[in-house]
Design an enzyme around this catalytic site. Structure first.
Site, PDB file in Angstrom:
ATOM      1  N   ARG A  24       0.803  -1.348   0.134  1.00 50.64           N
ATOM      2  CA  ARG A  24      -0.137   0.049  -0.102  1.00 50.64           C
ATOM      3  C   ARG A  24       0.962   1.339   0.021  1.00 50.64           C
ATOM      4  NH1 ARG A  24      -3.819  -0.272   5.114  1.00 50.64           N
ATOM      5  NH2 ARG A  24      -2.044  -1.215   5.817  1.00 50.64           N
ATOM      6  N   LYS A 120     -21.131   4.569  -4.926  1.00 47.07           N
ATOM      7  CA  LYS A 120     -20.668   3.391  -5.447  1.00 47.07           C
ATOM      8  C   LYS A 120     -20.474   3.097  -6.816  1.00 47.07           C
ATOM      9  CE  LYS A 120     -20.204   2.063  -1.082  1.00 47.07           C
ATOM     10  NZ  LYS A 120     -21.043   0.958  -0.625  1.00 47.07           N
ATOM     11  N   GLY A 447     -21.261   4.692  14.878  1.00 48.74           N
ATOM     12  CA  GLY A 447     -20.624   3.473  15.594  1.00 48.74           C
ATOM     13  C   GLY A 447     -19.286   3.785  15.902  1.00 48.74           C
ATOM     14  N   HIS A 656     -28.151   1.268   9.225  1.00 52.57           N
ATOM     15  CA  HIS A 656     -27.367   2.319   8.511  1.00 52.57           C
ATOM     16  C   HIS A 656     -27.190   2.019   7.373  1.00 52.57           C
ATOM     17  CE1 HIS A 656     -24.633   5.560   7.855  1.00 52.57           C
ATOM     18  NE2 HIS A 656     -23.652   4.708   7.659  1.00 52.57           N
ATOM     19  N   CYS A 658     -24.983   4.090   3.576  1.00 55.30           N
ATOM     20  CA  CYS A 658     -23.956   5.108   3.392  1.00 55.30           C
ATOM     21  C   CYS A 658     -23.726   5.207   1.900  1.00 55.30           C
ATOM     22  CB  CYS A 658     -23.027   5.279   4.154  1.00 55.30           C
ATOM     23  SG  CYS A 658     -21.910   3.970   4.076  1.00 55.30           S
ATOM     24  N   HIS A 709     -16.380  11.831   5.402  1.00 56.63           N
ATOM     25  CA  HIS A 709     -15.536  11.600   4.341  1.00 56.63           C
ATOM     26  C   HIS A 709     -14.596  12.739   3.775  1.00 56.63           C
ATOM     27  CE1 HIS A 709     -18.126   7.995   4.255  1.00 56.63           C
ATOM     28  NE2 HIS A 709     -16.815   7.129   3.924  1.00 56.63           N
TER      29      HIS A 709
END
Length: 772
Positions: A24, A120, A447, A656, A658, A709
Site C-alpha cells: 500500500r 458506489k 458507531g 445504517h 451510506c 469522508h
C-alpha cells in the site's frame, strides 16, 4: 480430447490492475502528502514506480497488451473529470493555483469548499466521485495524464492500450451541478463532449497508441431508447474519426442486452465483453446478433471481482464457442482487477491446500495467459495446468469446510414467523419512547470513533506477541472509557462504545464466525486511500460464541445513557466479502443472518436496549438489471429481518446505509422493518430525506448532517441548516441527528469539534420546535 489451436494467436490482456502496490505504498505516499511529510515530487516518484512495477508484473506474467491510464491517485472517474475539463466552479481557483491540491480538494473538500459527492461504482464496493454538470458546462481536453502513462509503457518496450471511461458512461454517472435544475440530464451534453474525446484519442495516437479501450459499463444497465440512441451516435462519431487509435469498447458487470446490437454495428474495431456470472448471457446474445464479423472480441472469462480459481476447462469451452463469433478472440479478466487483492502468494496464514483455491490479481493474470496459450496453441500445451486446476476444484468441492449439516438443517427450518417482529411498528415505537425517554431530535453517532495510531499499534503488537492479551484488552477498555466520557461531555443522547477493538466492520465478525477466511495482505481499494481486506466466505457459517456482548456491556456500565450494540448486517457481510460461488447468495445470507440473530438476542439479554445492524451495502448489491432486483430484495430484506425479529417491542433496532442512490430501494428500506434508519445525506443536501418523505416512510430516520469522508469541520450553523431541511421532509418526532457514517477514519480533533457542533445544532433546532 485435444482442442485445435485458434486460427489467429490469441492474446492475453486485462482491463486494469490494482494501484496500491504490494505494501500500500500509494496510500502511504498520498496521506503523507496530505500531512506535509511527502513532497509532490516524492509522491509523483512513488506513483511512477508503482506504475512501472505493475506493468512489469503483467509483462513478466506473459500479458501481451498492457493497460495504461487506469492508475489513479484517488479515483479514475475524477481523473476523467480532469481530462474533460469539467471542474466545478467552486474548485476552479484551487485547480488553477495547484492542480494536485485542487484535485484532492475535489475529492476531499477543504474547510471552506465542499467536495464532489461520492457514491458506489455500479454494484461494487469501489466509490467514485460524481461529476457535476449543467447546461453551461464547457468541456476542454487535457490528455496529459493519459499520454504520460502511455509514454512510460512505450519506453519500457511494452505494447500498451490506454483505458478511458467512455463518454456515455461518464455522462450517465454525472448529476446536475448545484443550482442546476434537478431534471437536467447530463447526457444532453454528449455532442459537446465528443470533440474532447476526439482530441484525447488523437493525442494518444500521436503518442504511439495502436488501440484505446473506452469503458462503457453503464450500458449493461437498463437503458431507454434515447440513451441507446446516444450510445449509437457516440460511437458513430468516434468510430468515424480518422485520427485515432483502433477502438475497443468495453463493458462489464452484467450482460449488455439491448446495447449489444448497438455496439456490434458501431464502426469500432473491437468489443470487450464479460462472460462471467450473470454476464454469461452475453454468449447467447452475441450469437443472436450474428457475432462480431471483422471485429476483435476481448473475452472476459476470468472473474475480476472474486477470488476463486477459474475453471479453466469451462472457460476454454466458452472461448472455443466464441472463436466462431468474432474475427479474433483475445482472453481477459471480466473487468479491472482493481476489485481483487494483489497476490495470494503473500498469504502465509492460510492453509496451503485452501490457498490453492484462491486467485488474486497476479494469479488471475497467470490464468488468463494460460487460457490464451491453450486457445492459441491447443490444450496439449497446457495439459499440466488443466490437470492441476481440476484437482484443486475437486478438492474444494469435497472439503468438509464447505458443508456443515447442522448449519444447513437450521437454515432449512426457518419459517415466515422467524422473519417478522410480532408487534406492529406503532406499538414498538410507543414502548421504545417510554423505555428510552429520549428528547426530540435525539443525537447519536453511527458507531465507530477514530482509530488512533496507538490502537493500531496495540493491535499489531498483540499479533506479533509483543504484548499479551491482558495488556491489549486494558488498552481497549481505556479507549472505551475515553469515548464514552467524551460523548457524555459532548451531550450525545445515544452513545456507542467506539469499536476500538475492531479492525474492520466485516473482518472483525468474519474472524469470529466459522466458514470465513481472513487475509493478512488482501487489501482492496474502497475509495481514495481507504483500503479494506475483504474476508473470504469459504464455507457454511455459524457463531461459536458471542462476539460483541462483552465490550458493549462494559461501555454500558460506564453511563446511564443508552449504548447501542453495533453489528454488521448479513447483506453487508456478503457484499464486503469475497463470497462463495458454489451456492446461491440467498442461502449464504440466511446462514449469516442466523449467526447474527444469536448475537442480537444475546445483546438484548445482556441489557442492550438499542441495537444497530448496519446494512450500507444493501443498495450497492442491487442487481444492475431491474428484472433481477425483486428476487434479490426479497432475500436481502428477509435476511435482515431474520437477524432482528427475535427481540422485544421495547428494544429499538437501528440500521445504517451510506453513499448510494437510495431512491430506487426506498420500498425495500421500509421492508427491513427497522425502527430507525440513518443514511448519508450531507453531500447530497438531504435528498434522501425527501425520497423517504415521498415514499411515505413511516419510521424514524437520521439523514446525516456531517460528511465524515471530508476533513472539513461543519459549523453548527451548517449542520442546523441541513437539519431544518430534514425537518421539511421528516417530522420532528421521527428525526434523528447524526453523522453520515462512522468516524473510524477521522482524527480526534476534527471529530470532537464536529460532534460538538452537531449537538449544538440539534439544541438550536430543538428550541425552534413549536412544542418545545
Amino acid at each position: 480430447m485435444t482442442s485445435k489451436p485458434a486460427a489467429a494467436a490469441a492474446r492475453a490482456t486485462v482491463h486494469g490492475y490494482p494501484r496500491q502496490g504490494q505494501h500500500r505504498e500509494l496510500k502511504k505516499a498520498v496521506e503523507g502528502y496530505w500531512k506535509g511529510r511527502v513532497s509532490a515530487d516524492a509522491l509523483h516518484a512513488t506513483a511512477a514506480g508503482l506504475r512501472r512495477a505493475a506493468r512489469g508484473q503483467l509483462a513478466d506474467a506473459g500479458v501481451d497488451e498492457i493497460p495504461t491510464g487506469d492508475f489513479s491517485y484517488y479515483d479514475h472517474v475524477l481523473d476523467t473529470t480532469v481530462m474533460v475539463g469539467a471542474i466545478p466552479d467552486r474548485h476552479r481557483d484551487a485547480v488553477a493555483a495547484d492542480p494536485l491540491d485542487g484535485y484532492f480538494a475535489m475529492a476531499r473538500g477543504t474547510q471552506d469548499v465542499a467536495p464532489l459527492e461520492m457514491t458506489k461504482w455500479f454494484d461494487t464496493n469501489y466509490h467514485y466521485l460524481v461529476p457535476e454538470l449543467g447546461p453551461d458546462t464547457v468541456f476542454t481536453a487535457d490528455s496529459a495524464k493519459q499520454v504520460a502513462e502511455l509514454t512510460e509503457a512505450v519506453a519500457q518496450g511494452l505494447t500498451a492500450r490506454p483505458v478511458l471511461v467512455g463518454p456515455v458512461t461518464y455522462l450517465l454517472l454525472a448529476k446536475p451541478a448545484p443550482g442546476v435544475a434537478a431534471d437536467f440530464e447530463p447526457l444532453t451534453l454528449l455532442d459537446r463532449l465528443l470533440p474532447v474525446y476526439a482530441e484525447v484519442l488523437a493525442d494518444l495516437r500521436a503518442a504511439g497508441a495502436t488501440w484505446a479501450q473506452v469503458d462503457e459499463p453503464a450500458l449493461v444497465q437498463d437503458r431507454t431508447p434515447a440513451e441507446l440512441a446516444a450510445a449509437e451516435r457516440a460511437y458513430r462519431v468516434l468510430g468515424g474519426l480518422t485520427d485515432r487509435p483502433k477502438l475497443l469498447v468495453a463493458s462489464y458487470f452484467d450482460r449488455l442486452g439491448d446495447a449489444l446490437p448497438v455496439l456490434a454495428k458501431a464502426p469500432v474495431e473491437g468489443l470487450a465483453l464479460d462472460f462471467t456470472g450473470a454476464a454469461a448471457a452475453n454468449l447467447d446474445d452475441l450469437a443472436a446478433v450474428g457475432g462480431l464479423p471483422g471485429k476483435r472480441l476481448v473475452a472476459g472469462v476470468v472473474d475480476g471481482r472474486n477470488v476463486w480459481i477459474n475453471d479453466l476447462r469451462r472457460s476454454l469451452s466458452t472461448l472455443g464457442t466464441l472463436l466462431g463469433l468474432a474475427d479474433r478472440v483475445d482472453v481477459s479478466s471480466s473487468c479491472s482487477l482493481l476489485h481483487v487483492p494483489l497476490d495470494a502468494a503473500a498469504e502465509k496464514d492460510i492453509e496451503p491446500g485452501i490457498l490453492r483455491w484462491l486467485a488474486f490479481a497476479r494469479q488471475k493474470t497467470t490464468e488468463i495467459v494460460t487460457l490464451a496459450r491453450g486457445l492459441a496453441h491447443g490444450t496439449d500445451t497446457i495439459a499440466a495446468a488443466l490437470a492441476a486446476n481440476r484437482a484443486d476444484l475437486t478438492a474444494r468441492a469435497a472439503s468438509p469446510i464447505t458443508r456443515d449439516p447442522a448449519v444447513r438443517a437450521r437454515a432449512g427450518s426457518v419459517t415466515v414467523a422467524d422473519t417478522r417482529r410480532p408487534q406492529p411498528y406503532a406499538e414498538r415505537a410507543a414502548a421504545q419512547r417510554a423505555h428510552l425517554a429520549l428528547p426530540p431530535l435525539p443525537t447519536t453517532t453511527i458507531g465507530s470513533f477514530p482509530q488512533t495510531g496507538e490502537l493500531r499499534t496495540a493491535r499489531a503488537d498483540l499479533r506479533a506477541g509483543r504484548i499479551d492479551t491482558a495488556r491489549y484488552e486494558e488498552r481497549i477498555r481505556a479507549e472505551i472509557r475515553e469515548v464514552v466520557a467524551f460523548q457524555e461531555r459532548a451531550g450525545l443522547d445515544v452513545l456507542v462504545h467506539g469499536e476500538a477493538e475492531r479492525n474492520d466492520m466485516v473482518q472483525y465478525f468474519a474472524e469470529q464466525l466459522t466458514g470465513y477466511l481472513a487475509t493478512r495482505h488482501g487489501w482492496v481499494q474502497s475509495y481514495g486511500t481507504r483500503y479494506v481486506r475483504p474476508p473470504i466466505l469459504a464455507g457454511d457459517i455459524s457463531r461459536p460464541e458471542p462476539m460483541t456482548v462483552r465490550w458493549t456491556t462494559y461501555a454500558q456500565s460506564l453511563t446511564e445513557r443508552p449504548v447501542k450494540g453495533m453489528l454488521t448486517g448479513p447483506v453487508t457481510m456478503l457484499a464486503w466479502s469475497f463470497v462463495r460461488d458454489d451456492q446461491p447468495l440467498a442461502d449464504t445470507a440466511r446462514q449469516v443472518a442466523l449467526a447474527l440473530r444469536d448475537e442480537v438476542n444475546d445483546l438484548e439479554a445482556a441489557g442492550t436496549s438499542v441495537i444497530q445492524v448496519d446494512e450500507p451495502a444493501l443498495r450497492e448489491t442491487l442487481p444492475l438489471r431491474a428484472a433481477d432486483r425483486p428476487a434479490y430484495l426479497a432475500w436481502a430484506t428477509e435476511a435482515f429481518r431474520l437477524t432482528t425479529a427475535g427481540v422485544r417491542a421495547a428494544t429499538q433496532i437501528h440500521t445504517h446505509m451510506c453513499y448510494a442512490e437510495f431512491g430506487d430501494i426506498v420500498r425495500a428500506i421500509d421492508d427491513l422493518d427497522a425502527d430507525v434508519i440513518s443514511l448519508e445525506a450531507a453531500r447530497s443536501h438531504m435528498q434522501v430525506a425527501r425520497e423517504l418523505a415521498a415514499h411515505g416512510y413511516p419510521r424514524e430516520a437520521g439523514p446525516g448532517v456531517y460528511d465524515i469522508h471530508s476533513p472539513r469541520v461543519p459549523s453548527a450553523e451548517e449542520a442546523a441548516a441541513l437539519l431544518r431541511t430534514g425537518l421539511d421532509a421528516i417530522p420532528a418526532d421521527r428525526l434523528w441527528v447524526n453523522p453520515d457514517c462512522g468516524l473510524k477514519t477521522r482524527g480526534w480533533p476534527e471529530t470532537r469539534e464536529s460532534l460538538h457542533n452537531l449537538v449544538k445544532a440539534a439544541h438550536t433546532v430543538r428550541a425552534e420546535l413549536p412544542d418545545h
